[in-house]
Structures are given as C-alpha cells and as structure tokens.
Write an enzyme that holds these catalytic residues in place. Sequence first.
Site, PDB file in Angstrom:
ATOM      1  N   PRO A  66      41.230  48.634  44.347  1.00 33.77           N
ATOM      2  CA  PRO A  66      42.664  48.898  44.539  1.00 33.77           C
ATOM      3  C   PRO A  66      43.129  48.615  45.969  1.00 33.77           C
ATOM      4  CG  PRO A  66      41.455  50.946  44.117  1.00 33.77           C
ATOM      5  CD  PRO A  66      40.489  49.819  43.932  1.00 33.77           C
ATOM      6  N   GLU A  81      33.075  56.349  43.796  1.00 37.21           N
ATOM      7  CA  GLU A  81      34.192  56.541  44.735  1.00 37.21           C
ATOM      8  C   GLU A  81      34.423  55.321  45.605  1.00 37.21           C
ATOM      9  OE1 GLU A  81      36.382  59.253  44.752  1.00 37.21           O
ATOM     10  OE2 GLU A  81      35.272  59.354  42.865  1.00 37.21           O
ATOM     11  N   ARG A 114      43.559  30.980  31.347  1.00 38.20           N
ATOM     12  CA  ARG A 114      44.747  30.365  30.752  1.00 38.20           C
ATOM     13  C   ARG A 114      45.193  29.106  31.494  1.00 38.20           C
ATOM     14  NH1 ARG A 114      49.211  32.540  30.933  1.00 38.20           N
ATOM     15  NH2 ARG A 114      50.068  32.160  28.877  1.00 38.20           N
TER      16      ARG A 114
HETATM   17  N1  ADE Z   1      39.158  49.329  40.713  1.00 44.43           N
HETATM   18  C1  ADE Z   1      39.774  50.512  40.498  1.00 44.43           C
HETATM   19  N2  ADE Z   1      41.091  50.378  40.449  1.00 44.43           N
HETATM   20  C2  ADE Z   1      41.363  49.050  40.619  1.00 44.43           C
HETATM   21  C3  ADE Z   1      42.543  48.266  40.678  1.00 44.43           C
HETATM   22  N3  ADE Z   1      43.761  48.806  40.550  1.00 44.43           N
HETATM   23  N4  ADE Z   1      42.425  46.946  40.866  1.00 44.43           N
HETATM   24  C4  ADE Z   1      41.202  46.382  41.018  1.00 44.43           C
HETATM   25  N5  ADE Z   1      40.061  47.069  40.989  1.00 44.43           N
HETATM   26  C5  ADE Z   1      40.125  48.391  40.789  1.00 44.43           C
END
Ligand code: ADE
Length: 245
Positions: free
Chosen positions: A87, A114, A152
Amino acid sequence: MRIDVLTLFPEMFNGPLQTSIVGRAQTAQIIEVHLWDIRDFTEDKHRQVDDYPFGGGAGMVMKPEPVFAAVRHVLGGDDAPVVLMTPQGETFDHALAEELSQEDRLILLCGHYEGIDERIRQSLVTREISIGDYVLTGGELPAMVVIDAVVRFLPGVLGEASAVHTDSFAQGLLEYPHYTRPRVYEDMEVPEVLLSGDHQRIADWRHCEALRRTLLRRPDLLDKLALAPRDIEILKAIRAELGQS
Ligand code: ADE
C-alpha cells in the site's frame, strides 16, 4: 511475457489465473506465469518466513533470507523489474498497466504480515505498486489485479485488438454506455441512434456520452485532458442541460 510471482500462498492464484481471458492467454502462450512459494527458500527446520519486529510492536515481519534467496533464484542474473505489492507504492492505473505490458518479464513480490524487512526493499525491489488507498491482508490479490490489467494490453489477448484502446481511461474518459438485445426490456428502450446504422452519428453519440459520464462521475479526469474545442462545447451543453452552467 513471463511473470514470476513470489508468494507465501501460491494456491490463491489458481482460480483467477486459470480462468477466462488470463487463462486463455496462458494456454495461448502469450504469458507464462510461474508461482514460487517463498517458504520453499527457507533453510531452517521450521521453514520460518517471518519474525518479531526489532524495536517491538504488533505483528510479524517477513524475514529477509528466504525472500533474498527466492528473488535471486528466480532472477538468475537477469535484470527484470522486481515489483513489490504494497500500500506504500505508486498507485496502479491504466497508464502503469500499459507501461508494464512493455516488459518481457516481471517479478511480483507479495508482501504479508505487518510488513517486510526494509533491506528487501532497499536492495531487491526496483518498483513498488499499490492498487489503492486501503490495506489488504497481503499482496496476492493486488498481484492478480496487476497481472489481469497488464495482460489485457498484450497483443492477441483481447478478441478485438482495439478494445483496450476504447476502454474507460484509455482516452482519459470513462466509457460510453453499452446495450445489447432485446431492443426493449421492461419498457427501457435502447437509444434510437444505436439502431440507426449511421456510424458517424453513433460515434458522435458515444463520444458525447463518454464526456457526460466522465463529467458526472469523474470530473477530476477532465481536468487532466487537453480537450478539443468541440469537446468543450459539448461539455458546456451538458452542463447547461444539467443546470450546472
Ligand atoms: N498489500 C496490502 N495492501 C495492498 C494494496 N492496497 N496494494 C498493494 N499491495 C497491498
């Protein structure tokens, strides 16, 4: 294109990668996906892949040794991009999917627990990708999202070569509405223009509806576009219709 996925849960990929368009792309040998279980690269008797964080705190951290061993084994001296799903990465979008589709090879590393030991990031990872501002339990679903969106773009994957270029986002606009048979369904009629056989009128209507949809749902996308004078006029008319002018 060859895609190597390094994960603690290779079994998660079986359904999505074997089915539908991605499945067919593999059968047609347009892509080759190799799944690697990071646990297979441990050397201790417990096959341990995570450990407590130095400094304390909740959760476990993915250990460096098996990940380094796995990435080095899979790369085998190649310099393919090593992409960490996290993330904290750059946000995945249409343009990034198209860019990645130009690579011959991608290594996707799925984080878990984590987090991962920072040294993996420092010396193995060349790119970090997030699929949105929310936290999932691991990088597996994001890796599948990336594979699907990238595949794609590869020639021969979609039935119609142009489909990928008329998609929502391809021209920076959301896509126009689609209709199929029947012509009338529960009193809802297909717009007359689509039955007219007049290709120019149909193209104009679709373009106008793409602009309308984008204005209503994602006006932020319009700010990023260099709009033609004609489009500016169309948007003005739509705004006036909506009482927005
Ligand atoms: N791992 C956990 N959440 C994620 C996300 N939003 N994007 C990519 N990898 C992740």
